[in-house]
Design an enzyme around this catalytic site. Sequence first.
Site, mmCIF file in Angstrom:
data_model
loop_
_atom_site.group_PDB
_atom_site.id
_atom_site.type_symbol
_atom_site.label_atom_id
_atom_site.label_comp_id
_atom_site.label_asym_id
_atom_site.label_seq_id
_atom_site.Cartn_x
_atom_site.Cartn_y
_atom_site.Cartn_z
ATOM 1 N N LYS B 76 2.808 -4.643 -8.154
ATOM 2 C CA LYS B 76 4.234 -4.961 -8.022
ATOM 3 C C LYS B 76 4.565 -6.075 -9.004
ATOM 4 O O LYS B 76 3.788 -7.036 -9.131
ATOM 5 C CB LYS B 76 4.525 -5.394 -6.576
ATOM 6 C CG LYS B 76 5.990 -5.609 -6.267
ATOM 7 C CD LYS B 76 6.224 -5.896 -4.778
ATOM 8 C CE LYS B 76 7.683 -6.000 -4.425
ATOM 9 N NZ LYS B 76 7.905 -6.265 -2.983
ATOM 10 N N SER B 151 11.363 -3.315 -0.592
ATOM 11 C CA SER B 151 11.510 -3.628 -2.001
ATOM 12 C C SER B 151 10.360 -3.131 -2.880
ATOM 13 O O SER B 151 10.526 -3.051 -4.093
ATOM 14 C CB SER B 151 11.639 -5.139 -2.189
ATOM 15 O OG SER B 151 10.446 -5.805 -1.836
ATOM 16 N N SER B 175 9.006 -4.551 3.378
ATOM 17 C CA SER B 175 8.972 -4.074 1.984
ATOM 18 C C SER B 175 7.708 -3.336 1.567
ATOM 19 O O SER B 175 7.659 -2.796 0.463
ATOM 20 C CB SER B 175 9.197 -5.241 1.025
ATOM 21 O OG SER B 175 10.553 -5.601 1.034
#
Lengths: 95, 483
Positions: B76, B151, B175
């Site tokens: 990420k 997210s 997330s």
Amino acid sequence: MAVDASEIQKVANLARLSIDESQLETTADTINRILELVDQMQMVKTDHVEPLAHPLDATQRLRKDVVSEENNREQLQSCAPVVEDGLFLVPKVIE
Amino acid sequence: MYDKSLSEQSRALANGELSSLELTQLYLDRIKKLDGNYNSYITVTEDLALEQAKAADERRATGDASALTGIPLAHKDLFCTEGVKTTCGSKILDNFIAPYESTVTHKLKEAGSVMLGKTNMDEFAMGSSNENSYYGAVKNPWDTQAIPGGSSGGSAACVAARLAAGATGTDTGGSIRQPASHCGITGLKPTYGRVSRYGMIAYASSLDQAGPMTRTAEDAALMLNVMAGFDHRDSTCLDREVPDYTAHLNDSLEGLTIGLPKEYFSTGLDSEVEQRVRDAVAEYEKLGARVKEVSLPNLELSIPSYYVIAPAEASSNLSRFDGARFGYRCENPEDLMDMYKRSRSEGFGEEVKRRILVGTYALSAGYYDAYYKKAQKIRRLIRDDFMNAFEQCDIIMGPNAPTSAFNIGEKSDDPVAMYLSDIYTLSVNLAGLPGMSVPAGMANGRPVGLQMIGRHFDESGLLNAAHRFQQVTDFHKQFPINS
């Protein structure tokens, strides 16, 4: 609690954000809808409840006050917008 | 080979069936060919990946390989990776080459894994749909009209589309679990403090936690074995021994008590999603588990509590983006205040600015008690609800989200509707508990995950339950037809 355009302007200033005059009303509307959601909390009595800062009730760990990191100024300043002689340059602050 | 799990790829590398270089090249080719459809990567680090793959093969030749040596992973874009662009999905960090490495990516690198690139995400991890990225929305590989969740949407989409063997994600309010659910993959959010936050760009420091996003529970166990552990550089990281998370994967579930919170099955839950969750629970009964209704009476309050605590902490954390030391600076600032204000206003996206405003308001003079302190009191009620429920059961199960993935654009103009869709995940972060999502079939043509919540530090129990489920189901083996 609801906020109006002038309060939004005040909060934006505290947060160092600028909001265009034309956007103030819509921003206030959205923030008020969020505050309305958040205000559901006020319906619950919590007089004798202690605030919870850490889910496992851990406290901040302390360490000896000694230098633990080496000096890598050059590397850290490599991503700065403007540097000179190892200093971060910003617009003139004092006349 | 790309359709095999990380664990299977690890065994194939160990048996010499293929090299890391071949496996890495295979993924790089797939990314080139397919990621234009999904936008799951912000940066692909091709040269670095090939270099790391060669090194992994050399390391294996010397007999010094671990389970992750040579495995191609995606990170990420919120983990600082030294010498590699780290954007956090924001314009304000578009030019940011991280000068140091996060603990999580450092440990995965030390284990010999290969970094394919950095994945797309909601800006500063604020969002539930991955539409809030400066680099454009991520599309769900199962249906490109749909959001992948957020997210960690890029990480979820790239694992679902088989564009990485596994990925890292972070979970502040769901997330990891919600995008894992929407993309039909396995995702684990560990106990708060289990994994170091050092080098993770902070959103809400008392809630943020990193975890693995993979195809199977066994894969997640292999990644968590490396990611977990004490780190003196994160003052909230807890000093607890790290067990071998693969050790109990095959334990019997005979006698396990599953708690189903009645509040998780109330109005607002899509009937097909509910049916998939109930079907999954029925599988557990066949495996010897007992089911019991439990209650989390303050569940609804998790939304207001979270949407005060997270923005408040974010407004403080994001004050570091000032245009002076790193990141974006506006053109020709008139004075210092103008530099701060314009750099931040031009650099941050709408949702980030919104949360900074809410957080600043909640922390401003005269409002602290009514907002932040009140939210922290409610946080205790929510944590205590879970503690009471765990007196009666070993593991809690339910949905991750009220519906399967919604369409891109469907809620993007309505932040409150978006916040309400986080109802089943937020409370787990407020209580600091480990939570997981495992694929449980389809609802309305899109994937659904089963959410499992464990006691503090019981990641092994969650992985055991997930693995046993994956031994008797094949939802985790399915992947989008076009990819």
